[in-house]
Design a protein around this motif. Structure first.
Motif, PDB file in Angstrom:
ATOM      1  N   THR A 691      37.577  22.480   7.811  1.00 53.40           N
ATOM      2  CA  THR A 691      36.417  23.088   8.490  1.00 53.40           C
ATOM      3  C   THR A 691      36.486  24.606   8.417  1.00 53.40           C
ATOM      4  OG1 THR A 691      37.640  22.892  10.574  1.00 53.40           O
ATOM      5  CG2 THR A 691      36.086  21.140  10.048  1.00 53.40           C
ATOM      6  N   ALA A 692      37.692  25.184   8.583  1.00 55.52           N
ATOM      7  CA  ALA A 692      37.829  26.636   8.494  1.00 55.52           C
ATOM      8  C   ALA A 692      37.572  27.114   7.085  1.00 55.52           C
ATOM      9  CB  ALA A 692      39.233  27.054   8.946  1.00 55.52           C
ATOM     10  N   ALA A 693      38.044  26.337   6.094  1.00 53.97           N
ATOM     11  CA  ALA A 693      37.834  26.747   4.705  1.00 53.97           C
ATOM     12  C   ALA A 693      36.368  26.718   4.334  1.00 53.97           C
ATOM     13  CB  ALA A 693      38.639  25.837   3.786  1.00 53.97           C
ATOM     14  N   ILE A 694      35.647  25.676   4.771  1.00 53.33           N
ATOM     15  CA  ILE A 694      34.228  25.551   4.428  1.00 53.33           C
ATOM     16  C   ILE A 694      33.405  26.610   5.175  1.00 53.33           C
ATOM     17  CG2 ILE A 694      32.233  24.023   4.590  1.00 53.33           C
ATOM     18  CD1 ILE A 694      34.187  21.688   4.163  1.00 53.33           C
ATOM     19  N   ALA A 695      33.778  26.900   6.442  1.00 53.00           N
ATOM     20  CA  ALA A 695      33.038  27.909   7.212  1.00 53.00           C
ATOM     21  C   ALA A 695      33.218  29.296   6.633  1.00 53.00           C
ATOM     22  CB  ALA A 695      33.474  27.871   8.668  1.00 53.00           C
ATOM     23  N   ASN A 696      34.343  29.571   6.008  1.00 49.59           N
ATOM     24  CA  ASN A 696      34.623  30.884   5.404  1.00 49.59           C
ATOM     25  C   ASN A 696      34.907  30.692   3.914  1.00 49.59           C
ATOM     26  OD1 ASN A 696      35.046  32.626   8.069  1.00 49.59           O
ATOM     27  ND2 ASN A 696      36.167  30.702   8.320  1.00 49.59           N
ATOM     28  N   LEU A 697      33.982  30.029   3.229  1.00 50.15           N
ATOM     29  CA  LEU A 697      34.265  29.579   1.870  1.00 50.15           C
ATOM     30  C   LEU A 697      34.584  30.735   0.926  1.00 50.15           C
ATOM     31  CD1 LEU A 697      34.461  27.196  -0.048  1.00 50.15           C
ATOM     32  CD2 LEU A 697      32.006  27.465  -0.530  1.00 50.15           C
ATOM     33  N   THR A 698      33.721  31.729   0.877  1.00 46.94           N
ATOM     34  CA  THR A 698      33.927  32.825  -0.083  1.00 46.94           C
ATOM     35  C   THR A 698      35.212  33.596   0.176  1.00 46.94           C
ATOM     36  OG1 THR A 698      31.527  33.027  -0.389  1.00 46.94           O
ATOM     37  CG2 THR A 698      32.905  34.895  -1.050  1.00 46.94           C
ATOM     38  N   PRO A 699      35.464  34.089   1.400  1.00 50.81           N
ATOM     39  CA  PRO A 699      36.744  34.777   1.629  1.00 50.81           C
ATOM     40  C   PRO A 699      37.938  33.848   1.500  1.00 50.81           C
ATOM     41  CG  PRO A 699      35.545  34.541   3.687  1.00 50.81           C
ATOM     42  CD  PRO A 699      34.598  34.145   2.600  1.00 50.81           C
ATOM     43  N   ALA A 700      37.740  32.538   1.830  1.00 54.64           N
ATOM     44  CA  ALA A 700      38.857  31.597   1.705  1.00 54.64           C
ATOM     45  C   ALA A 700      39.244  31.416   0.244  1.00 54.64           C
ATOM     46  CB  ALA A 700      38.488  30.276   2.347  1.00 54.64           C
ATOM     47  N   VAL A 701      38.256  31.293  -0.637  1.00 49.41           N
ATOM     48  CA  VAL A 701      38.547  31.128  -2.064  1.00 49.41           C
ATOM     49  C   VAL A 701      39.278  32.355  -2.587  1.00 49.41           C
ATOM     50  CG1 VAL A 701      37.494  30.933  -4.344  1.00 49.41           C
ATOM     51  CG2 VAL A 701      36.645  29.518  -2.466  1.00 49.41           C
ATOM     52  N   ARG A 702      38.789  33.558  -2.212  1.00 50.56           N
ATOM     53  CA  ARG A 702      39.442  34.795  -2.678  1.00 50.56           C
ATOM     54  C   ARG A 702      40.872  34.877  -2.144  1.00 50.56           C
ATOM     55  NH1 ARG A 702      40.090  39.936  -0.566  1.00 50.56           N
ATOM     56  NH2 ARG A 702      40.315  41.594  -2.117  1.00 50.56           N
TER      57      ARG A 702
END
Length: 814
Positions: A691-702
């Motif tokens: 849920t945290a990864a999907i909510a902050n997808l762009t910064p999480a991917v980076r």
């Protein structure tokens, strides 16, 4: 000036001193001149006596020679005796240092007046080497030689006459010798007299010239002194005028009003600033009393004030600033600060020559202070009172006892939070949001009474304090506050914006009298939060019997405890192994397995034991404390691993919150910690919930890609609990999928859970990820996971969380 009499005496001596010296010099010259002239006169008298005596001696000698008269002889002897005395004086003077007693006796005996004796001796000492004196003494000496011959002739004649013999021829010869001596001594006496007379005239002329020149010189000196005094006085007057002109120019150019009065209180000078502040020209003020020119009163009592009164000009009060109110002739009132200073020649003298009054216009300063005081208590955007002032008023309301415990009237605390106000800022900008907040504040104000308090806490949060209301009125006002925004449409650049409000209500009558302001605000805030959770645009009463409310209150208290734990360093790390279940031989040997580092709170300060994360993590997430906690975990874990020579596990999992991976600075922090400690990035596996990864997808991917390049690994925690996991999974560079424990727990007897776990496991393998099952609590669950082909397992059955003491053990071994 400490001693004015000394200063005046010095000035008087400086002015009259030269004249006194001139008079003294004239007196000295006159005294010397008189004494010299008196001595010269005495010498003339002496010369006349000497001439007379020598003539008498020759006369009596001739008579005695012709008649032989005994009386003539006696007269001659007396005259010769006087001449001998004069001769002895001459001889004494010739020595250069005559005996004063002998010379005085001889002179008096020779016929010189006693009062002139001193002058004769003084002149002989002073002028004995001068030409006139030496020449006169030479004539006197030659005359005395002739007189000695005369005396010898008379003695010879006396012997002849007493012998009784005939001495006619001898007598004629002696007479002839007497006459010859008379002929020879006469020119000597005449020359002696001429020398003395010439000396007297020369001395008189010299003294007259000296006195004249001295008088002229003294007159010149006196004239120069008077001229210098006149020039000095003129320079002083010019300097005084220039100083007065500079002082007036200075006083006229300064910005503060300056008024100078005399000792009687009449105005003598007023500068341009004083004209402006009083509204009257200088011509109308000069020559009048100060209280007729300026009307000064006390601000509170409006009583007239005389700034040059004895009270304000006493030694302890002079020079001190006093706040007053100036009443101008045009009706305006100006706040001024008055400083009165007495004018005195001597600081120690109580008498004053006047006063200097300085008036400083304090209108702007007063407005500035009032503005600062207003800003300290009010919100700059809406003009409402701010949180600090609201809390002060609330504290007074909480501490004020009710006059009648049975009265129905009470007070209430309202916490208002606008709904979806962030949309306005995001779509229209903060300027639109600020303008909308002002309009909302006006609408709220219209629903309240004058003695109610409406405050803005910040952002879109407001507070209301209702006092002396009955319960039904509190409900009515609260409902009016909620409904006043129902039909409110705010237009910004032709774009409509709407909002609603959620209200939390706390009736003060329902709470304990010992409740603090912080506790009351927290209850109202929690009630407002519940109103938002239950659908927004509604009113929620803070009922202390409501379990849900108590839960939120408890969460708020956990937020405070988390802050205290961070300040007291009361966090600790536990470790739980992750076992690879497809290798049965590894179950008995824990080394080489993976592990997850788990956060615990050691509540030593509150007297409790170890606190599980399920109690404080929700509060930390709500109150924004997770980034600080994540930093503590990473810093502590890497520091411990840096001190371990051979790690116990092959890989350590560290959980990260969504707020941390969304912070750009957090990535730099993680890099810095790896560099500082020197720990290999491959030793760390970061776990992020789906849920945290999907909510902050762009910064999480980076974030994940940057650390993956360094060698770190990532696991997607609680997989399957989200709504859209499968669509975003392929964008995340993860190596592990941790299957949510809610599916794993019932896998041995729930076919649906078993199918879900199998589907997640197959999808993970298709994405080339290893799967990890959580919450493995029994052998049946472990066996079912092994049959499904799950790679790893974690749970109480395989190993319970335990304190991470690996660092201490390894340190002891080293």
């Amino acid at each position: 000036m400490k001693n004015p009499s000394k200063y005046l005496n010095a000035q008087l001596l400086r002015i009259t001193g030269p004249f006194l010296l001139a008079v003294l010099a004239v007196l000295i010259l006159a005294t010397v001149s008189i004494r010299v002239m008196s001595s010269a006169r005495t010498y003339i008298v002496g010369e006349s006596l000497w001439s007379k005596e020598q003539k008498d001696a020759i006369f009596y000698a001739q008579v005695y020679a012709e008649t032989g008269s005994e009386d003539a002889y006696k007269q001659y002897l007396a005259t010769a005796d006087n001449l001998r005395k004069l001769r002895s004086v001459r001889l004494e003077f010739a020595r250069g240092a005559p005996d004063p007693a002998f010379a005085r006796t001889a002179l008096i005996d020779s016929g010189i007046a006693p009062e002139d004796v001193g002058d004769v001796i003084w002149v002989s000492r002073i002028f004995r080497h001068t030409g006139y004196f030496s020449e006169a003494m030479s004539y006197w000496s030659r005359g005395d030689l002739e007189l000695e011959q005369l005396d010898q002739i008379v003695r010879t004649l006396r012997e002849k006459l007493q012998s009784g013999t005939q001495v006619g021829g001898v007598t004629d010869y002696l007479k002839q010798r007497i006459w010859q001596i008379n002929v020879e001594i006469r020119p000597l006496a005449s020359k002696f007299s001429d020398v003395i007379s010439a000396a007297f005239r020369r001395t008189a002329t010299l003294l007259l010239a000296t006195d004249l020149y001295a008088s002229i010189l003294l007159m010149l000196l006196s004239t120069l002194h008077v001229r210098r005094s006149i020039l000095e006085r003129r320079q002083i007057e010019i300097a005084l005028r220039e100083s007065e002109a500079r002082a007036k120019a200075t006083l006229g150019s300064i910005g503060e009003a300056v008024i100078v009065t005399g000792s009687s209180g009449y105005v003598e000078f007023i500068n341009a600033a004083a004209e402006r502040i009083s509204g009257r020209p200088a011509a109308d003020c000069v020559g009048k009393r100060l209280h007729e020119t300026l009307r000064l009163v006390h601000e509170g009592s409006r009583e007239p004030v005389n700034p040059v009164s004895n009270k304000l000009t006493e030694p302890g009060e002079a020079g001190l600033a006093a706040d007053m109110l100036l009443l101008r002739g045009d009706g305006k009132e100006i706040f001024v600060q008055a400083v009165t200073s007495p004018i005195s020649d001597d600081a120690s003298d109580s008498d004053t020559n006047g006063y200097v009054l300085i008036l400083r216009n304090m209108t702007r300063e007063r407005e500035y202070r009032e503005n600062v005081a207003w800003q300290a208590l009010h919100d700059a955007l809406t003009g409402l009172v701010n949180r600090a002032e609201f809390e002060r008023r609330l504290r007074v309301a909480l501490q004020t006892p009710r006059e009648d415990p049975l009265a129905k009237e009470t007070s209430a605390l309202l916490f208002l939070d606008l709904d979806r106000f962030r949309v306005v800022n995001d779509t229209c900008g903060h300027a639109a949001g600020d303008s909308m907040l002002r309009e909302v504040a006006k609408r709220f104000q219209q629903c309240l009474r004058a003695n109610d308090t409406l405050a803005r806490f910040g952002g879109d949060e407001f507070g209301v304090l209702l006092q002396n209301y009955c319960s039904s009125d509190i409900e009515r006002v609260t409902e009016e506050l909620r409904t006043c925004l129902n039909e409110f449409v705010f237009m910004w650049e032709a774009q409509p914006c709407t909002t609603s409000v959620s209200v939390g209500v706390l009736k003060i009558v329902d709470i304990d009298g010992g409740m603090t302001v912080e506790q009351a605000l927290r209850l109202a805030d929690v009630a407002c939060y519940m109103a938002k959770e239950r659908g927004r645009n509604r009113v929620q009463l803070a009922d202390l019997c409501d379990s849900e409310l108590l839960h939120y209150v408890d969460e708020a208290s956990w937020g405070r405890r988390v802050k205290q734990a961070m300040e007291a360093d009361e966090f600790c790390l536990y470790v739980q192994p992750i076992v690879e279940i497809n290798e049965a031989s590894s179950l008995g040997a824990p080394r080489g397995y993976h592990a997850e580092l788990l956060l615990r709170m050691n509540a030593r300060s509150s007297g409790g034991g170890v606190v599980a994360p399920g109690l404080f993590i929700p509060a930390a997430e709500r109150y924004g404390l997770m980034p600080a906690i994540d930093r503590w975990v990473i810093r502590t874990a890497l520091e411990r691993l840096s001190r371990i020579e051979t790690p116990y596990f092959a890989q350590y999992g560290i959980n990260l919150s969504g707020s941390s991976i969304g912070d750009e600075r957090f990535l730099d922090f993680v890099r810095e910690q790896f560099v500082r400690t020197g720990v290999a990035p491959s030793l760390i596996c970061f776990e992020i919930t789906e849920t945290a990864a999907i909510a902050n997808l762009t910064p999480a991917v980076r974030f994940m890609r940057e650390l993956t390049r360094m060698g770190c690994r990532f696991a997607l925690d609680d997989f399957g609990a989200g709504m859209s996991s499968f669509g975003y999974l392929k964008q995340l560079p993860v190596e592990y999928l941790k299957i949510d424990g809610s599916f794993v727990r019932d896998i041995s007897h729930d076919a649906v859970s078993c199918d879900i776990v199998a589907a997640i496991n197959d999808m993970g393998h298709a994405m080339k990820c290893k799967t990890i099952a959580e919450y493995v609590g029994s052998a049946e669950v472990l066996e079912a996971l092994r049959r499904l082909g799950v790679d790893c397992a974690q749970g109480y059955y395989l190993g319970q969380p335990a304190p991470w003491i690996e660092a201490e053990v390894c340190t002891q071994e080293v």
